[in-house]
Motif scaffolding. Structure first.
Motif, PDB file in Angstrom:
ATOM      1  N   ILE A  94       0.760  -1.159  -0.147  1.00 32.38           N
ATOM      2  CA  ILE A  94       0.135  -0.054  -0.302  1.00 32.38           C
ATOM      3  C   ILE A  94       1.058   1.361   0.000  1.00 32.38           C
ATOM      4  CG2 ILE A  94      -1.747   1.330   1.301  1.00 32.38           C
ATOM      5  CD1 ILE A  94      -2.545  -1.522   2.412  1.00 32.38           C
ATOM      6  N   ALA A  95       0.512   2.218  -0.990  1.00 34.03           N
ATOM      7  CA  ALA A  95       1.500   3.393  -1.024  1.00 34.03           C
ATOM      8  C   ALA A  95       0.349   4.654  -0.169  1.00 34.03           C
ATOM      9  CB  ALA A  95       1.660   3.779  -2.364  1.00 34.03           C
ATOM     10  N   GLN A  98       0.369  12.129   0.707  1.00 35.47           N
ATOM     11  CA  GLN A  98      -0.293  13.292   1.204  1.00 35.47           C
ATOM     12  C   GLN A  98      -1.483  13.668   0.571  1.00 35.47           C
ATOM     13  OE1 GLN A  98      -0.344  14.245   4.049  1.00 35.47           O
ATOM     14  NE2 GLN A  98      -1.893  16.036   3.889  1.00 35.47           N
ATOM     15  N   VAL A  99      -1.015  13.792  -1.089  1.00 41.11           N
ATOM     16  CA  VAL A  99      -1.991  14.221  -1.924  1.00 41.11           C
ATOM     17  C   VAL A  99      -1.617  13.560  -3.229  1.00 41.11           C
ATOM     18  CG1 VAL A  99      -2.998  16.174  -3.468  1.00 41.11           C
ATOM     19  CG2 VAL A  99      -2.278  16.443  -0.884  1.00 41.11           C
ATOM     20  N   SER A 100      -2.696  13.129  -3.959  1.00 43.26           N
ATOM     21  CA  SER A 100      -2.523  12.143  -5.032  1.00 43.26           C
ATOM     22  C   SER A 100      -3.162  12.706  -6.373  1.00 43.26           C
ATOM     23  CB  SER A 100      -2.153  10.547  -4.931  1.00 43.26           C
ATOM     24  OG  SER A 100      -3.498  10.269  -4.826  1.00 43.26           O
ATOM     25  N   ASN A 101      -2.995  12.373  -7.457  1.00 49.67           N
ATOM     26  CA  ASN A 101      -3.672  12.619  -8.778  1.00 49.67           C
ATOM     27  C   ASN A 101      -3.889  11.207  -9.575  1.00 49.67           C
ATOM     28  OD1 ASN A 101      -1.517  12.542 -10.382  1.00 49.67           O
ATOM     29  ND2 ASN A 101      -0.819  14.656  -9.724  1.00 49.67           N
ATOM     30  N   PRO A 102      -4.860  11.378 -10.530  1.00 45.24           N
ATOM     31  CA  PRO A 102      -5.026  10.081 -11.154  1.00 45.24           C
ATOM     32  C   PRO A 102      -3.714   9.323 -11.832  1.00 45.24           C
ATOM     33  CG  PRO A 102      -6.861  11.502 -11.483  1.00 45.24           C
ATOM     34  CD  PRO A 102      -5.753  12.329 -10.866  1.00 45.24           C
ATOM     35  N   LEU A 108       1.732   4.421  -9.514  1.00 46.19           N
ATOM     36  CA  LEU A 108       2.028   3.450  -8.512  1.00 46.19           C
ATOM     37  C   LEU A 108       1.628   2.162  -8.537  1.00 46.19           C
ATOM     38  CD1 LEU A 108       1.914   5.962  -5.565  1.00 46.19           C
ATOM     39  CD2 LEU A 108       4.051   4.972  -6.437  1.00 46.19           C
ATOM     40  N   LEU A 109       0.231   1.868  -8.840  1.00 43.77           N
ATOM     41  CA  LEU A 109      -0.608   0.899  -9.229  1.00 43.77           C
ATOM     42  C   LEU A 109       0.460   0.064 -10.080  1.00 43.77           C
ATOM     43  CD1 LEU A 109      -4.191   1.827  -8.780  1.00 43.77           C
ATOM     44  CD2 LEU A 109      -3.039   0.533  -7.206  1.00 43.77           C
ATOM     45  N   VAL A 116      -3.725   2.606  -3.360  1.00 45.33           N
ATOM     46  CA  VAL A 116      -3.314   3.993  -2.978  1.00 45.33           C
ATOM     47  C   VAL A 116      -3.932   4.807  -1.860  1.00 45.33           C
ATOM     48  CG1 VAL A 116      -2.063   6.233  -3.949  1.00 45.33           C
ATOM     49  CG2 VAL A 116      -1.767   4.144  -5.189  1.00 45.33           C
ATOM     50  N   PHE A 117      -3.474   5.174  -0.729  1.00 44.76           N
ATOM     51  CA  PHE A 117      -4.180   5.799   0.209  1.00 44.76           C
ATOM     52  C   PHE A 117      -3.841   7.120   0.419  1.00 44.76           C
ATOM     53  CE2 PHE A 117      -5.060   1.569   3.056  1.00 44.76           C
ATOM     54  CZ  PHE A 117      -5.834   0.918   1.868  1.00 44.76           C
TER      55      PHE A 117
END
Length: 243
Positions: A94-95, A98-102, A108-109, A116-117
């Motif tokens: 699991i990654a 703090q902030v992620s985008n698509p 990462l997937l 991804v959390f």
């Protein structure tokens, strides 16, 4: 893992039974995800990654059921997974950003993470998704105990051992024979020897030691760095020696 995690009944494992190994890029003061992670993964141990220190995902510091990597740079999280993906193939990964985008999540997937959390995710949702991942991996890893025909069994172990060898040892021996002379990873061996649960690496070492005492003189089980065993005939390598 605990027996409950590998129980085939409908009972759900408790999040406190899931041991998480957390790897963090940075330090707790600079990672807002850390406090959130302590709530989401209450049974966890954390290590901090720097330019001079790479996280240790071996079992030397204890068994663990899931891997959680925290950081603010998705490229560094991807690089870590590229390094450790073969070692972690049997555990949920699991990654936490703090902030992620698509685009970051997709990267990462695709690199090997299962999910991804973000800290804004409600803790109960993160825990439910973690439990679901652990159960999915458990269902994949836990299969039938390999069968070994009696004549094959008698060809590799001594006559005295025929009546004393356990079901677990037969399962381990069956997988080693199937792959022989190629090595078999610890994770596969830990998962093949029981229909209901995965044994620990420490239990595996004891089982392999006991199996070695049952083998005929022309058969050996050798350790292969970093985490596998192989069964072979002595003549395949010209000498006998156990690592």
């Amino acid at each position: 893992m605990s027996d409950m995690l590998y129980n085939t009944s409908e009972a759900q494992p408790n999040i406190r039974e899931i041991r998480a190994r957390i790897a963090m890029f940075g330090d707790a003061a600079n990672l807002p995800q850390f406090q959130w992670g302590e709530l989401a993964f209450p049974n966890s141990s954390a290590s901090f990654i720097s330019e001079s220190y790479i996280a240790d995902f071996g079992n030397g510091r204890g068994e663990f059921d899931a891997v959680v990597v925290m950081g603010n740079d998705p490229r560094r999280l991807r690089q870590l997974m590229r390094l450790y993906r073969p070692l972690l193939r049997s555990r949920p990964k699991i990654a936490v950003l703090q902030v992620s985008n698509p685009r970051d999540r997709a990267m990462l997937l695709n690199s090997g993470y299962d999910d991804v959390f973000e800290p804004k995710m409600p803790v109960p949702e993160a825990q439910a998704r973690t439990i679901a991942l652990v159960r999915r991996y458990a269902a994949t890893l836990t299969g039938d105990v390999p069968e070994v025909p009696e004549d094959v069994l008698k060809s590799v172990i001594t006559e005295d051992a025929i009546d004393t060898i356990s079901r677990r040892q037969i399962g381990l021996l069956g997988l080693l024979l199937k792959k022989s002379p190629n090595p078999v990873a610890f994770d596969q061996l830990c998962s093949c020897s029981s229909k209901r649960k995965r044994i620990s690496a420490a239990t595996l070492r004891v089982a392999i030691s006991n199996l070695r005492s049952m083998l005929k003189d022309d058969v050996e089980i050798t350790y292969h760095y970093p985490s596998s065993y192989a069964l072979s005939r002595v003549e395949d390598f010209g000498s006998k020696g156990h690592a």
